[in-house]
Design a protein around this motif. Structure first.
Motif, PDB file in Angstrom:
ATOM      1  N   ALA A  53       8.096  15.519  23.809  1.00 32.70           N
ATOM      2  CA  ALA A  53       9.061  15.484  22.713  1.00 32.70           C
ATOM      3  C   ALA A  53       8.473  14.864  21.448  1.00 32.70           C
ATOM      4  O   ALA A  53       9.058  14.998  20.373  1.00 32.70           O
ATOM      5  N   GLU A  54       7.337  14.176  21.608  1.00 35.29           N
ATOM      6  CA  GLU A  54       6.727  13.428  20.497  1.00 35.29           C
ATOM      7  C   GLU A  54       7.745  12.442  19.908  1.00 35.29           C
ATOM      8  O   GLU A  54       7.846  12.272  18.687  1.00 35.29           O
ATOM      9  N   ALA A  55       8.467  11.799  20.808  1.00 37.19           N
ATOM     10  CA  ALA A  55       9.485  10.831  20.396  1.00 37.19           C
ATOM     11  C   ALA A  55       8.832   9.539  19.935  1.00 37.19           C
ATOM     12  O   ALA A  55       7.815   9.102  20.496  1.00 37.19           O
ATOM     13  N   ASP A  56       9.434   8.928  18.911  1.00 36.41           N
ATOM     14  CA  ASP A  56       8.920   7.635  18.456  1.00 36.41           C
ATOM     15  C   ASP A  56       9.871   6.490  18.808  1.00 36.41           C
ATOM     16  O   ASP A  56       9.607   5.335  18.456  1.00 36.41           O
ATOM     17  N   TYR A  57      10.959   6.800  19.520  1.00 40.54           N
ATOM     18  CA  TYR A  57      11.831   5.757  20.065  1.00 40.54           C
ATOM     19  C   TYR A  57      12.659   6.351  21.196  1.00 40.54           C
ATOM     20  O   TYR A  57      12.682   7.576  21.386  1.00 40.54           O
ATOM     21  N   ILE A  58      13.301   5.478  21.956  1.00 39.11           N
ATOM     22  CA  ILE A  58      14.104   5.881  23.105  1.00 39.11           C
ATOM     23  C   ILE A  58      15.523   5.358  22.921  1.00 39.11           C
ATOM     24  O   ILE A  58      15.718   4.211  22.505  1.00 39.11           O
ATOM     25  N   VAL A  59      16.489   6.207  23.229  1.00 34.79           N
ATOM     26  CA  VAL A  59      17.882   5.773  23.323  1.00 34.79           C
ATOM     27  C   VAL A  59      18.256   5.836  24.802  1.00 34.79           C
ATOM     28  O   VAL A  59      18.306   6.921  25.383  1.00 34.79           O
ATOM     29  N   ALA A  60      18.444   4.677  25.410  1.00 35.86           N
ATOM     30  CA  ALA A  60      18.747   4.601  26.837  1.00 35.86           C
ATOM     31  C   ALA A  60      20.243   4.408  27.020  1.00 35.86           C
ATOM     32  O   ALA A  60      20.813   3.444  26.501  1.00 35.86           O
ATOM     33  N   ILE A  61      20.888   5.317  27.746  1.00 39.15           N
ATOM     34  CA  ILE A  61      22.339   5.286  27.926  1.00 39.15           C
ATOM     35  C   ILE A  61      22.644   5.265  29.417  1.00 39.15           C
ATOM     36  O   ILE A  61      22.305   6.200  30.138  1.00 39.15           O
ATOM     37  N   GLY A  62      23.281   4.198  29.886  1.00 40.46           N
ATOM     38  CA  GLY A  62      23.643   4.154  31.293  1.00 40.46           C
ATOM     39  C   GLY A  62      23.654   2.753  31.837  1.00 40.46           C
ATOM     40  O   GLY A  62      23.681   1.761  31.100  1.00 40.46           O
ATOM     41  N   GLY A  63      23.619   2.666  33.156  1.00 35.25           N
ATOM     42  CA  GLY A  63      23.530   1.377  33.823  1.00 35.25           C
ATOM     43  C   GLY A  63      22.077   0.963  33.968  1.00 35.25           C
ATOM     44  O   GLY A  63      21.207   1.372  33.189  1.00 35.25           O
ATOM     45  N   GLY A  64      21.815   0.182  35.015  1.00 42.42           N
ATOM     46  CA  GLY A  64      20.466  -0.332  35.193  1.00 42.42           C
ATOM     47  C   GLY A  64      19.425   0.747  35.408  1.00 42.42           C
ATOM     48  O   GLY A  64      18.292   0.621  34.941  1.00 42.42           O
ATOM     49  N   SER A  65      19.783   1.823  36.083  1.00 42.43           N
ATOM     50  CA  SER A  65      18.783   2.851  36.402  1.00 42.43           C
ATOM     51  C   SER A  65      18.236   3.540  35.156  1.00 42.43           C
ATOM     52  O   SER A  65      17.010   3.615  34.970  1.00 42.43           O
ATOM     53  N   PRO A  66      19.064   4.069  34.244  1.00 46.92           N
ATOM     54  CA  PRO A  66      18.516   4.674  33.033  1.00 46.92           C
ATOM     55  C   PRO A  66      17.781   3.680  32.135  1.00 46.92           C
ATOM     56  O   PRO A  66      16.712   3.995  31.592  1.00 46.92           O
ATOM     57  N   ILE A  67      18.334   2.473  31.988  1.00 43.74           N
ATOM     58  CA  ILE A  67      17.683   1.520  31.089  1.00 43.74           C
ATOM     59  C   ILE A  67      16.382   1.008  31.700  1.00 43.74           C
ATOM     60  O   ILE A  67      15.366   0.857  31.006  1.00 43.74           O
ATOM     61  N   ASP A  68      16.365   0.755  33.004  1.00 43.11           N
ATOM     62  CA  ASP A  68      15.113   0.355  33.659  1.00 43.11           C
ATOM     63  C   ASP A  68      14.054   1.446  33.522  1.00 43.11           C
ATOM     64  O   ASP A  68      12.882   1.161  33.234  1.00 43.11           O
ATOM     65  N   THR A  69      14.460   2.687  33.747  1.00 40.13           N
ATOM     66  CA  THR A  69      13.512   3.794  33.624  1.00 40.13           C
ATOM     67  C   THR A  69      12.988   3.896  32.200  1.00 40.13           C
ATOM     68  O   THR A  69      11.789   4.123  31.972  1.00 40.13           O
ATOM     69  N   ALA A  70      13.879   3.721  31.232  1.00 41.74           N
ATOM     70  CA  ALA A  70      13.465   3.774  29.822  1.00 41.74           C
ATOM     71  C   ALA A  70      12.442   2.689  29.514  1.00 41.74           C
ATOM     72  O   ALA A  70      11.484   2.922  28.755  1.00 41.74           O
ATOM     73  N   LYS A  71      12.624   1.516  30.081  1.00 48.22           N
ATOM     74  CA  LYS A  71      11.661   0.435  29.857  1.00 48.22           C
ATOM     75  C   LYS A  71      10.275   0.829  30.377  1.00 48.22           C
ATOM     76  O   LYS A  71       9.257   0.631  29.699  1.00 48.22           O
ATOM     77  N   ALA A  72      10.247   1.367  31.583  1.00 49.45           N
ATOM     78  CA  ALA A  72       8.964   1.766  32.160  1.00 49.45           C
ATOM     79  C   ALA A  72       8.329   2.893  31.360  1.00 49.45           C
ATOM     80  O   ALA A  72       7.110   2.887  31.105  1.00 49.45           O
ATOM     81  N   ILE A  73       9.142   3.859  30.939  1.00 45.64           N
ATOM     82  CA  ILE A  73       8.627   4.955  30.111  1.00 45.64           C
ATOM     83  C   ILE A  73       8.039   4.394  28.820  1.00 45.64           C
ATOM     84  O   ILE A  73       6.911   4.733  28.420  1.00 45.64           O
TER      85      ILE A  73
END
Length: 384
Positions: free
Chosen positions: A87-107
């Motif tokens: 996606a060539e993203a320069d930021y992440i919008v993490a929406i959800g509970g611990g699973s989406p936000i934890d995954t976003a952190k690792a990404i």
């Protein structure tokens, strides 16, 4: 001399409508394109779309990665990294509970620190050099506090274990704690994530690393959560607003001082049986509080007072400790938490290996009472 460290979000917004600030924050920071990290259910039930609609209205570009599942795995993270790069993203919008936000952190960490692309090397306190890709976090549950912590948890399916990563570089730059985003939680999820938040507050309050500033946060969180959780589970929005704040305050504390044996023993239960993390923590919390009670000084009295137990200030210490444990147990019963591990699928034949995993968990050394593998085995068996 002991040096204590506090790491918190750069910016946070609280209250109904807080998500309206997502586009403003993205614009003023000069972000161009987001990877929206969420799960399929949050899209299906039009929870995540409340945020993407704001991005659409502001003319902000994004792509969606919705491959998030409960207890996200190494493979899930790696798929997210590929999606972010494509996606060539320069930021992440993490929406959800611990699973989406934890995954976003690792990404976010791997995108800026590609040497850790195996994911497993992030376990513990990895020596990453660069801050994660900026993360804007929108929690949809009142429990994990992932939006304000420097921790995240990933599952290694091959070894049937969870591992905890602790990295100051992964904390979201902005959090949007909006109770409107939490109103869609079913009762069971509301209960388990709320009890997870209480576990964070209690474990953070009694952990070996606790100090005055985190004690202040944790005791306030215990009071808010214990008084609001029942009504929050019943669907009261004011109570969910309070829970959203309480869980965040608990996150401010425990992220900086660590947790204890409840989390150490809960992590392998999730890895072995795919048990929701909050359920595992909530089921174990009274048991481990009882195990720890003689190693906590006057802190259970403070917990009891915060929970509103009559006469707590004047009870003998042994009585007030038992009263605090019983109050937490009753709260779990009232909101429908399982009261034994058989209900979540635990098998006696698995206990020895699970206990060894719990003993090695990064959270366990923070417990106020050191526990041997044999003691952990006995604790598990007592809950069957």
């Amino acid at each position: 001399m002991v040096v204590n460290r506090m790491i918190l979000n750069e910016t946070s917004y609280f209250g109904k409508g807080a998500i309206q600030e997502v586009a403003n924050e993205a614009k003023k920071r000069g972000f161009k394109k987001a990877l929206v990290v969420t799960d399929k259910d949050l899209l299906k039930f039009e929870v995540a779309t409340r945020v993407t609609a704001i991005l659409d209205e502001a003319g902000l570009s994004y792509e969606i990665f919705d491959g998030i599942v409960p207890n996200p795995s190494i493979e899930d993270v790696q798929a997210g990294v590929k999606a972010c790069q494509a996606a060539e993203a320069d930021y992440i919008v993490a929406i959800g509970g611990g699973s989406p936000i934890d995954t976003a952190k690792a990404i976010g960490i791997i995108v800026t620190n590609p040497d850790f692309s195996d994911v497993i090397s992030l376990e513990g306190t990895a020596a990453t050099e660069n801050p994660a890709l900026p993360i804007l976090a929108v929690p949809t549950t009142s429990g994990t506090a992932a939006e304000v912590t420097i921790n995240y948890v990933i599952t290694d399916k091959a070894k049937q274990r969870k591992f905890v990563c602790v990295d100051p570089h992964d904390i979201p730059v902005v959090a949007f704690v909006d109770s409107d985003m939490m109103m869609g939680m079913p009762k069971g999820l509301c209960a388990s994530t709320g009890m997870d938040a209480l576990t964070h507050a209690i474990e953070g309050f009694i952990t070996k690393g606790a100090w005055e500033m985190t004690d202040m946060l944790h005791i306030k969180a215990i009071g808010i959560i214990s008084h609001a959780l029942r009504d929050s589970v019943a669907g009261n929005q004011e109570a969910r607003e309070k829970m959203a704040l309480g869980q965040y305050i608990a996150g401010m504390g425990f992220s900086n001082v660590g947790l204890g044996l409840v989390h150490g023993m809960a992590h392998p239960l999730s890895a072995w049986y795919d048990t929701p993390h909050g359920v595992a923590c909530a089921t174990l919390l009274p048991l481990i509080m009882d195990f720890n009670k003689d190693h906590t000084g006057e802190k259970y009295r403070e917990i009891a007072i915060a929970m509103g137990i009559d006469g707590a200030a004047d009870m003998p210490l042994s009585e007030v400790r038992d009263a605090a444990v019983q109050a937490v147990k009753q709260l779990g019963i009232d909101v429908g938490i399982p009261q034994n591990l058989t209900e979540i699928g635990m098998k006696e034949a698995d206990i020895q290996q699970i206990a060894e995993d719990a003993y090695r968990d990064v959270c366990s050394p923070g417990n106020p009472r050191d526990a041997t593998v044999e003691e952990i085995v006995a604790l598990y068996k007592s809950m069957l």
